[in-house]
Structures are given as structure tokens and as C-alpha cells.
Design a protein around this motif. Structure first.
Motif, PDB file in Angstrom:
ATOM      1  N   ARG A 124       5.508  32.558 -31.709  1.00 24.62           N
ATOM      2  CA  ARG A 124       6.261  32.043 -32.894  1.00 24.62           C
ATOM      3  C   ARG A 124       6.618  33.174 -33.637  1.00 24.62           C
ATOM      4  N   LEU A 125       7.803  33.360 -34.403  1.00 26.33           N
ATOM      5  CA  LEU A 125       8.071  34.445 -35.185  1.00 26.33           C
ATOM      6  C   LEU A 125       7.321  34.686 -36.226  1.00 26.33           C
ATOM      7  N   ALA A 126       6.850  35.869 -36.403  1.00 27.51           N
ATOM      8  CA  ALA A 126       6.036  36.208 -37.766  1.00 27.51           C
ATOM      9  C   ALA A 126       7.054  36.012 -38.929  1.00 27.51           C
ATOM     10  N   ALA A 127       8.276  36.166 -38.712  1.00 25.54           N
ATOM     11  CA  ALA A 127       9.040  35.910 -39.960  1.00 25.54           C
ATOM     12  C   ALA A 127       9.193  34.348 -40.363  1.00 25.54           C
ATOM     13  N   ALA A 128       9.071  33.621 -39.383  1.00 24.04           N
ATOM     14  CA  ALA A 128       9.044  32.296 -39.644  1.00 24.04           C
ATOM     15  C   ALA A 128       7.746  31.791 -40.477  1.00 24.04           C
ATOM     16  N   THR A 129       6.646  32.151 -39.877  1.00 19.78           N
ATOM     17  CA  THR A 129       5.495  31.992 -40.335  1.00 19.78           C
ATOM     18  C   THR A 129       5.120  32.184 -41.731  1.00 19.78           C
ATOM     19  N   ALA A 130       5.523  33.698 -41.948  1.00 17.86           N
ATOM     20  CA  ALA A 130       5.633  34.290 -43.320  1.00 17.86           C
ATOM     21  C   ALA A 130       6.296  33.698 -44.477  1.00 17.86           C
ATOM     22  N   ALA A 131       7.623  33.100 -43.861  1.00 13.80           N
ATOM     23  CA  ALA A 131       8.511  32.378 -44.892  1.00 13.80           C
ATOM     24  C   ALA A 131       7.851  31.063 -45.027  1.00 13.80           C
ATOM     25  N   ARG A 169      17.479  33.275 -52.626  1.00 14.55           N
ATOM     26  CA  ARG A 169      18.438  34.462 -52.760  1.00 14.55           C
ATOM     27  C   ARG A 169      18.624  35.167 -54.112  1.00 14.55           C
ATOM     28  N   GLY A 170      18.771  36.487 -54.196  1.00 17.99           N
ATOM     29  CA  GLY A 170      18.891  37.151 -55.389  1.00 17.99           C
ATOM     30  C   GLY A 170      17.549  37.857 -55.562  1.00 17.99           C
ATOM     31  N   SER A 171      16.325  37.670 -54.679  1.00 16.45           N
ATOM     32  CA  SER A 171      15.291  38.128 -55.224  1.00 16.45           C
ATOM     33  C   SER A 171      14.945  39.462 -54.025  1.00 16.45           C
ATOM     34  N   GLU A 172      13.955  40.264 -54.525  1.00 15.84           N
ATOM     35  CA  GLU A 172      13.723  41.358 -53.190  1.00 15.84           C
ATOM     36  C   GLU A 172      12.915  40.747 -52.447  1.00 15.84           C
ATOM     37  N   ALA A 201      12.618  39.855 -46.495  1.00 11.65           N
ATOM     38  CA  ALA A 201      12.502  38.655 -45.657  1.00 11.65           C
ATOM     39  C   ALA A 201      13.701  38.779 -44.451  1.00 11.65           C
ATOM     40  N   ALA A 202      14.700  38.919 -44.921  1.00 12.79           N
ATOM     41  CA  ALA A 202      16.178  39.183 -43.972  1.00 12.79           C
ATOM     42  C   ALA A 202      15.891  40.273 -42.864  1.00 12.79           C
ATOM     43  N   ARG A 203      15.408  41.342 -43.730  1.00 10.77           N
ATOM     44  CA  ARG A 203      15.379  42.537 -43.011  1.00 10.77           C
ATOM     45  C   ARG A 203      14.208  42.333 -41.938  1.00 10.77           C
ATOM     46  N   SER A 204      13.230  41.981 -42.437  1.00 13.74           N
ATOM     47  CA  SER A 204      11.995  41.697 -41.345  1.00 13.74           C
ATOM     48  C   SER A 204      12.369  40.847 -40.242  1.00 13.74           C
ATOM     49  N   LEU A 205      13.222  39.852 -40.518  1.00 13.32           N
ATOM     50  CA  LEU A 205      13.458  38.861 -39.384  1.00 13.32           C
ATOM     51  C   LEU A 205      14.508  39.694 -38.446  1.00 13.32           C
TER      52      LEU A 205
END
Length: 420
Positions: free
Chosen positions: A11-18, A247-250, A255-259
Motif C-alpha cells: 500500500r502506498l504510504a501517500a494513500a494511507t497518509a491522505a 487545493r491551495g493548502s501547503e 502531499a502531491a510532492r510526497s506521492l
């Protein structure tokens, strides 16, 4: 690295974190609203960036419908619509959120969505407009409607044109109309909430959205060139779309960068969703929220992997907009949103481009009753030599044997039209 030597990926860590972030945010939002903070419900095609800039919490109607459907509460929500004397067999994706307001608190997902003070949507069709009119029948909810304008021309390769040259892509009168309506929305919200609007704050929000889109484009392009695919769309969808609704939040930008960084590491490590990948599939249409496991059930039998969904692709191509006037630039982000996904040749050219870039062998095209132009998309893909299975079904209504029908249809399609 060849498929034979690729290692399965977890499982992607990015998916779990989101997902964890969204649950935490939802609980905090419920507490804020309980203390008197106003809440907005917005359709995906409405300019959420204005709400972000004004600090007004909002829930995206399509996201909430996906949660309700995934928690198998879609049928009960639709029954509520029927009990009020309205049709429950059309535009379910728009209507489920409204029906969910009658779910018992102990059964509603995540404790249930508080009743919104405002609902905001584009008038993209008669039925959609009527659904949102019903929200406003409640004395505590008001409806702000954007007009739906239509394109008269379409640039070739719009995805290369619209980030910077959107004045060339969209008719000026369309941009004029939506820019004016954006300012009307600011006035509407200011009068009702007492919140102030700062154009510099909107500019900062727009800048973060562009950064997020740039990371999503890198991720999309990397996955398009990767063989075998290292990421399941079951993971990429939440990892991309939950940040999209922020969108528009840091946090969303990061999160997009981490993915991207996680996908890059997966590619370098030679990991694979299906080491024996033999068939690359594209899923056109909304996610099948009540049966997300469907996407992985064809891997063992056929070596077939869904390598594409619209969520990452539209996050990459549909959102970046650059300009000196934040409000007009925001209008350029949304004025053609429906065109890009559903109106040919905007949509048909884009789907063919994405299919070829990702090297797909076939397409499964889920066509809902409120999606125009599906026939043109299918025809364009077939003309490009890509076999298409067109399924007419709702992505959110799990009643009956719809899940079994979809799965059986895909299996028969792979056996009949694709060498397996």
C-alpha cells in the motif's frame, strides 16, 4: 527491470497518509461547524479556491458521495430521495449527498456531514440544478448557482494550451461571465459570513494549486512511462484526490510532492502491482466506489492491470493555470472543466492522448447517465486502434447485481477482444 524480476508493491504510504488526514480534517470540521462556523457544500466544478482564500470550510459533493457509496450507504441514501417523491434512478452521484442527510447518526459515514449553510454548483444540467434546488428548500441552506456556458471552438492539444494561453483556448465572453460570477460569489459569502476576501490571498492559493498540479504532472508522466506499473489505482486515487479537495493548502502541495517521490522510489526499486503484467487497461469514468476491489481482481487470471484513471490525469492537465489576474485565472480553471472531461473534441482527443502515452491495450469505459459525449470518446479510441468496453452503469448505486455485471462484462471483454 523486467516484469519477471519485479517485486510486488504494498500500500502506498501517500494513500494511507491522505486518508488519515481526511478523517482528522473531517472530525475537526464537524467540531468547527458545531461551534457555529459556516459550512459550504460544493460541486467539483465550482471554484473552491475562493472558499480556501476566505477560510470557509467546505465539503466536495462528489467526494462525500464516494465515501457514502464506499461505506455501502448509497442504497439507503437513494431510498431517502425516493421517499421524498423524487427519482432515485438518475443522477445518483449528485443526489446521494442530499439523501445521506437522513441517515441515522450511528450509521452515517464518519458521523455524518453537518447540514451545509451554502451549496455551490454549476448548472450543468436540468437534473443537477434541481438536486441543488432541493438542498435550498431547507431553511438553513442557500444555493449559489454558476451558469453553464458552452464551448464553440476547441484548440488541438488543449492540455498544452490552457495553462498559460487560456485566453486563446476559451471564448472571452465565457471568461467574462465566470469572472463576474466569481466576484458575485465573494459578495454572497461576505454578506452571509462576515469573512473578508483578499485578492493577494487568492493569488497565494492559486500559486500553491499550480505547484500541486506540477507535482501531479510529474507523477502522471512517470507512471505513463513505467513498465510494469508500480502503483495500483486503488492507491493513486485517494493519494491524488484527497489532496485535490484541499487545493491551495501547503498540506495538499506537500502531499502531491510526497506521492511523486514515493512513486519515483517504487520505479527505481522495480516494484510492480502485477509482476506478470501482460495487459494494460484504462478505466474511463468515475471510480466504482462500492467495489474498489474490482480493479485488482483481473491480475491473477489475466495479468491485466488498470494503469490509468482520470483522477491523476485531470489533476495533471486540468488544473494548472498561470496569470496576473487571480480571479480571471480562476475562471479559466473552471470554465472549461466539463469540456475537458466530457465534450468532444476536447475530451476525445485527451483520452486518446492519455491512452497512447500509457501504452494501454484496452479501455473500460463506464458511462453514467449524466455524462455527455461518451459515444464520441469510445469512437475516437476505437479509431486509434484501442478496443473499448462501454458499460452503462452508475458508479455509486450498488443495488441489484451491478457489481457482478460489471465484473463479468470485463472478463468476457478480455477473453473476446484481447489476447489472453
Amino acid at each position: 527491470m523486467s516484469a519477471a524480476h519485479a517485486e510486488p508493491i504494498g500500500r502506498l504510504a501517500a494513500a494511507t497518509a491522505a486518508t488519515a488526514h481526511q478523517k482528522k480534517w473531517f472530525a475537526e470540521m464537524r467540531a468547527e461547524v458545531a461551534s457555529g462556523v459556516p459550512l459550504a457544500l460544493v460541486n467539483a466544478d465550482a471554484p473552491q479556491e475562493i472558499l480556501r482564500a476566505m477560510g470557509i470550510p467546505y465539503v466536495v459533493n462528489q467526494w462525500w458521495a464516494s465515501v457514502v457509496a464506499a461505506k455501502r450507504m448509497g442504497p439507503q441514501s437513494l431510498q431517502s430521495i425516493s421517499a421524498q417523491g423524487y427519482p432515485d434512478d438518475s443522477y445518483q452521484y449528485d443526489a446521494i449527498g442530499l439523501g445521506s442527510m437522513d441517515l441515522p447518526a450511528d450509521r452515517a459515514p464518519w458521523g455524518g456531514m453537518p447540514r451545509p449553510d451554502f451549496v455551490i454548483a454549476e448548472s450543468s444540467g436540468d437534473a443537477t440544478r434541481k438536486v441543488f434546488d432541493l438542498w435550498a428548500k431547507h431553511p438553513d441552506t442557500e444555493f449559489f448557482a454558476f451558469e453553464r456556458s458552452s464551448a464553440t471552438t476547441a484548440p488541438d492539444d488543449w492540455w498544452d494550451v490552457v495553462p498559460h494561453r487560456w485566453e486563446d483556448a476559451y471564448a472571452s465572453d465565457r471568461l467574462d461571465l465566470m469572472t463576474s460570477e466569481n466576484w458575485q460569489l465573494v459578495e454572497f459569502l461576505t454578506e452571509r459570513t462576515g469573512r473578508t476576501f483578499d485578492l493577494d490571498r487568492l493569488a497565494a492559493v492559486m500559486g500553491l494549486v499550480n505547484e500541486q498540479a506540477e507535482w501531479n504532472r510529474r507523477t502522471r508522466d512517470l507512471l505513463a512511462s513505467s513498465r510494469p506499473t508500480p502503483v495500483s489505482i486503488n492507491d493513486s486515487i485517494p493519494a491524488v484526490m484527497i489532496p485535490q479537495w484541499h487545493r491551495g493548502s501547503e498540506w495538499a502541495r506537500d502531499a502531491a510532492r510526497s506521492l511523486y517521490l514515493e512513486v519515483e522510489q517504487a520505479v527505481r526499486g522495480g516494484r510492480a502491482v502485477c509482476p506478470d503484467e501482460r495487459i494494460r487497461l484504462m478505466w474511463i469514468g468515475r471510480g466504482l466506489w462500492f467495489d474498489l476491489g474490482l480493479y485488482q481482481r483481473f491480475q491473477d487470471k489475466y495479468g491485466a492491470v488498470f494503469v490509468w484513471s482520470m483522477y491523476l490525469a485531470i489533476a495533471a492537465d486540468g488544473y494548472p493555470r498561470y496569470g496576473n489576474d487571480p480571479m480571471r485565472t480562476l475562471a479559466a480553471r473552471f470554465v472549461g472543466f466539463t469540456d475537458q472531461l466530457y465534450t468532444p473534441p476536447w475530451s476525445s482527443q485527451w483520452y486518446v492522448k492519455e491512452a497512447l502515452a500509457h501504452g494501454v491495450d484496452a479501455v473500460v469505459h463506464l458511462v453514467a447517465d449524466d455524462v455527455p459525449g461518451g459515444t464520441f470518446t469510445t469512437a475516437a479510441l476505437e479509431e486509434a486502434g484501442i478496443p473499448v468496453l462501454e458499460i452503462n452503469a452508475s458508479n455509486a448505486d450498488s443495488r441489484g447485481d451491478s457489481a457482478a455485471v460489471v465484473e463479468r462484462s470485463i472478463g468476457e471483454f478480455l477473453e473476446r477482444r484481447i489476447a489472453v
